[in-house]
Design an enzyme around this catalytic site. Structure first.
Site, PDB file in Angstrom:
ATOM      1  N   HIS A 146     -67.621 -14.602  60.061  1.00 19.37           N
ATOM      2  CA  HIS A 146     -66.823 -13.354  60.053  1.00 19.37           C
ATOM      3  C   HIS A 146     -67.323 -12.376  61.134  1.00 19.37           C
ATOM      4  O   HIS A 146     -67.615 -11.218  60.858  1.00 19.37           O
ATOM      5  CB  HIS A 146     -66.887 -12.690  58.663  1.00 19.37           C
ATOM      6  CG  HIS A 146     -65.706 -11.794  58.407  1.00 19.37           C
ATOM      7  ND1 HIS A 146     -65.160 -11.621  57.168  1.00 19.37           N
ATOM      8  CD2 HIS A 146     -64.976 -11.009  59.253  1.00 19.37           C
ATOM      9  CE1 HIS A 146     -64.144 -10.779  57.244  1.00 19.37           C
ATOM     10  NE2 HIS A 146     -64.006 -10.396  58.499  1.00 19.37           N
ATOM     11  N   GLU A 159     -67.217 -15.406  50.820  1.00 22.05           N
ATOM     12  CA  GLU A 159     -68.225 -15.374  51.884  1.00 22.05           C
ATOM     13  C   GLU A 159     -69.570 -14.998  51.278  1.00 22.05           C
ATOM     14  O   GLU A 159     -69.621 -14.239  50.302  1.00 22.05           O
ATOM     15  CB  GLU A 159     -67.808 -14.365  52.961  1.00 22.05           C
ATOM     16  CG  GLU A 159     -66.505 -14.787  53.642  1.00 22.05           C
ATOM     17  CD  GLU A 159     -66.016 -13.817  54.727  1.00 22.05           C
ATOM     18  OE1 GLU A 159     -66.672 -12.780  54.944  1.00 22.05           O
ATOM     19  OE2 GLU A 159     -64.982 -14.119  55.355  1.00 22.05           O
TER      20      GLU A 159
HETATM   21  N1  LIG Z   1     -62.405 -11.615  61.894  1.00 25.65           N
HETATM   22  C1  LIG Z   1     -62.718 -10.340  61.966  1.00 25.65           C
HETATM   23  O1  LIG Z   1     -63.880  -9.975  62.094  1.00 25.65           O
HETATM   24  C2  LIG Z   1     -61.615  -9.331  61.909  1.00 25.65           C
HETATM   25  C3  LIG Z   1     -61.775  -8.114  62.582  1.00 25.65           C
HETATM   26  C4  LIG Z   1     -60.714  -7.206  62.575  1.00 25.65           C
HETATM   27  C5  LIG Z   1     -59.543  -7.508  61.881  1.00 25.65           C
HETATM   28  N2  LIG Z   1     -59.437  -8.677  61.201  1.00 25.65           N
HETATM   29  C6  LIG Z   1     -58.224  -9.017  60.446  1.00 25.65           C
HETATM   30  O2  LIG Z   1     -57.208  -9.392  61.379  1.00 25.65           O
HETATM   31  C7  LIG Z   1     -55.929  -9.187  60.775  1.00 25.65           C
HETATM   32  C8  LIG Z   1     -54.983  -8.527  61.751  1.00 25.65           C
HETATM   33  O3  LIG Z   1     -55.487  -7.240  62.108  1.00 25.65           O
HETATM   34  P1  LIG Z   1     -54.535  -6.200  62.858  1.00 25.65           P
HETATM   35  O4  LIG Z   1     -55.365  -4.991  63.162  1.00 25.65           O
HETATM   36  O5  LIG Z   1     -53.809  -6.879  63.959  1.00 25.65           O
HETATM   37  O6  LIG Z   1     -53.522  -5.865  61.672  1.00 25.65           O
HETATM   38  P2  LIG Z   1     -52.080  -5.205  61.797  1.00 25.65           P
HETATM   39  O7  LIG Z   1     -51.827  -4.575  60.479  1.00 25.65           O
HETATM   40  O8  LIG Z   1     -51.990  -4.375  63.025  1.00 25.65           O
HETATM   41  O9  LIG Z   1     -51.110  -6.470  61.996  1.00 25.65           O
HETATM   42  C9  LIG Z   1     -50.791  -7.380  61.016  1.00 25.65           C
HETATM   43  C10 LIG Z   1     -49.403  -7.911  61.309  1.00 25.65           C
HETATM   44  O10 LIG Z   1     -49.136  -9.006  60.445  1.00 25.65           O
HETATM   45  C11 LIG Z   1     -47.791  -8.907  60.008  1.00 25.65           C
HETATM   46  N3  LIG Z   1     -47.664  -9.696  58.780  1.00 25.65           N
HETATM   47  C12 LIG Z   1     -48.152  -9.411  57.557  1.00 25.65           C
HETATM   48  N4  LIG Z   1     -47.906 -10.422  56.707  1.00 25.65           N
HETATM   49  C13 LIG Z   1     -47.259 -11.365  57.423  1.00 25.65           C
HETATM   50  C14 LIG Z   1     -46.771 -12.653  57.107  1.00 25.65           C
HETATM   51  N5  LIG Z   1     -46.905 -13.176  55.885  1.00 25.65           N
HETATM   52  N6  LIG Z   1     -46.136 -13.349  58.089  1.00 25.65           N
HETATM   53  C15 LIG Z   1     -46.008 -12.829  59.331  1.00 25.65           C
HETATM   54  N7  LIG Z   1     -46.457 -11.609  59.687  1.00 25.65           N
HETATM   55  C16 LIG Z   1     -47.090 -10.904  58.745  1.00 25.65           C
HETATM   56  C17 LIG Z   1     -47.557  -7.426  59.850  1.00 25.65           C
HETATM   57  O11 LIG Z   1     -46.181  -7.096  59.849  1.00 25.65           O
HETATM   58  C18 LIG Z   1     -48.305  -6.881  61.063  1.00 25.65           C
HETATM   59  O12 LIG Z   1     -47.481  -6.796  62.194  1.00 25.65           O
HETATM   60  C19 LIG Z   1     -56.185  -8.361  59.509  1.00 25.65           C
HETATM   61  O13 LIG Z   1     -56.113  -9.208  58.397  1.00 25.65           O
HETATM   62  C20 LIG Z   1     -57.604  -7.866  59.695  1.00 25.65           C
HETATM   63  O14 LIG Z   1     -58.260  -7.646  58.481  1.00 25.65           O
HETATM   64  C21 LIG Z   1     -60.440  -9.600  61.221  1.00 25.65           C
END
Ligand SMILES: NC(=O)c1ccc[n+]([C@@H]2O[C@H](COP(=O)([O-])OP(=O)(O)OC[C@H]3O[C@@H](n4cnc5c(N)ncnc54)[C@H](O)[C@@H]3O)[C@@H](O)[C@H]2O)c1
Length: 398
Positions: free
Chosen positions: A281, A258
């Site tokens: 993002h 990015e």
């Molecule tokens: N776009 C944005 O601005 C933004 C903002 C906040 C969070 N995020 C991203 O969103 C994602 C999710 O956030 P969250 O708070 O829900 O995280 P979280 O840790 O609560 O949930 C992630 C889930 O994914 C599961 N997981 C991990 N690897 C996996 C795979 N290969 N297959 C299936 N399931 C899998 C885990 O078991 C977990 O339940 C993170 O990567 C976070 O960085 C992005």
């Protein structure tokens, strides 16, 4: 207590800390290492966002510092091990922007299903294409959520409320909310969903988990969203499947690389594709999320300063205990070796000090013992605990 808050943290944080009796200094920008070292003398609480690095060198010289609040999600900018080894608690706001991500995903699912971006582009070019072809309701469509964590699970609930059917796949054992259907494999989810949306976390093994094979398994005409991590998806494969029409549309908020800052060129294979929504993002970037981060992290800092609570700390063991009236609280951060609890309680027993409440938790090499004691104790007790070879930091709240 003195707090130094850098990088324009949200005003709600300032208000909350001041209301709790903290003297707060606010600075709009990030500090470099030398500035930070100089500024931390006499400061107990430090608030930063993503652009201030708290290195081992900073921590080595910040002898007054009790806790760091990262007013953001990530904590890579802080040397967590060094902070732990010096008994400095670190807090962040892991959940504050999850609702914002969910709402953007819902907006994009509707926009893609109605082909809104195409209609909008046409209108701006003077083209009046009033037709229902390729436009659908989301009601009754099946949403496949990959990663059923904080974001995935919230999305599941809102999507069902909008009349969607929901499936999910998670590598961990997760409780299905509402009528959501758990899939036994990613392939099962891909083969049965109209819309696939990724919400997995950023563990290194998730690199490139979604490529040619996964796109090929998706149903013809289905939609794809990624608002999780950029390195999870092969964008070359996504481009080919959009161009072939196999994937009817996509929304992507995160990218393998990015631009560093506002104004830098955004380079991606996904530019210029029809019915593809690209956003910089911003999934979690709302004013509501910023305000929530401000109050969430400030509350954690205040509770740690005033009660010693480490709930949701990123680096210290989680301990929280309601304090009995008429007691003093001894907070003992120590190296996690056998016999610390016995040694502390031995000192207290030898001096006839009554323990009114006590809680110990450990995390790796660090232990955190919280002990509420009767008011009748001598300074020797605190001195002896402080001089224990395992003690990293000792604080008494009276
Ligand atoms: N776009 C944005 O601005 C933004 C903002 C906040 C969070 N995020 C991203 O969103 C994602 C999710 O956030 P969250 O708070 O829900 O995280 P979280 O840790 O609560 O949930 C992630 C889930 O994914 C599961 N997981 C991990 N690897 C996996 C795979 N290969 N297959 C299936 N399931 C899998 C885990 O078991 C977990 O339940 C993170 O990567 C976070 O960085 C992005």
């Amino acid at each position: 207590m003195r707090a130094l808050l850098l990088e324009s943290v949200h005003p709600d944080a300032v208000e909350l800390l001041r209301a709790r009796g903290c003297e707060v200094q606010l600075v709009e920008r990030a500090y470099d290492e030398a500035e930070l070292i100089a500024a931390l003398t006499g400061v107990q609480l430090l608030g930063i966002r993503s652009k201030t690095d708290v290195t081992a060198a900073v921590l080595a010289q910040a002898s007054d510092l009790l806790a760091i609040g990262a007013f953001c999600i990530g904590t890579n900018q802080i040397d967590l091990a060094a902070a732990g080894a010096r008994g400095v608690a670190v807090f962040n706001a892991p959940f504050s922007n999850t609702r914002s991500v969910v709402e953007l995903a819902i907006a994009e699912i509707i926009a893609l299903t109605r082909r809104l971006t195409q209609k909008n582009t046409d209108m701006h070019a003077g083209v009046w294409d009033k037709s229902a072809a390729g436009a659908h309701e989301i009601r009754g469509r099946r949403l496949g959520i990959v990663g059923y964590g904080n974001i995935g699970a919230q999305l599941s609930v809102l999507a069902e409320a909008l009349g969607m059917a929901v499936s999910f796949y998670d590598t961990a054992d997760k409780l299905a909310l509402g009528n959501a259907r758990r899939c036994g494999s990613l392939d099962e989810l891909l083969e049965t969903s109209d819309i696939v949306t990724l919400h997995v976390d950023g563990r290194p093994s998730n690199k490139d988990i979604f490529g040619e094979e996964q796109f090929a398994r998706m149903r013809p005409g289905s939609l794809f969203l990624n608002l999780s991590r950029g390195f999870v998806v092969d964008h070359h494969a996504l481009r080919q499947h959009i161009e072939s029409g196999h994937v009817a549309g996509a929304a992507v908020d995160v990218f393998p690389t990015e631009p560093k800052g506002r104004g830098d060129e955004f380079v991606s294979e996904l530019r210029g594709l029809p019915n593809v929504i690209l956003t910089p993002h911003i999934g979690g970037s709302t004013e509501e999320a910023q305000a929530d981060i401000g109050s969430f992290v400030a509350t954690k800092l205040a509770l740690y300063a005033q009660e010693g609570a480490t709930t949701l700390s990123v680096n210290l063991p989680p301990v929280a205990l309601p304090q009995q009236p008429g007691t003093h609280r001894v907070l003992h951060i120590h190296r996690n070796t056998p016999g610390v609890l016995a040694a502390v309680n031995g000192i207290l027993a030898d001096h006839g000090v009554n323990i009114e409440g006590q809680l110990l938790a450990t995390r790796g090499e660090i232990g955190y013992l919280l002990t509420d004691i009767g008011l009748d104790y001598s300074d020797d007790v605190v001195k002896m605990m402080r001089e224990m070879s395992q003690t990293i930091r000792l604080r008494v709240l009276s």
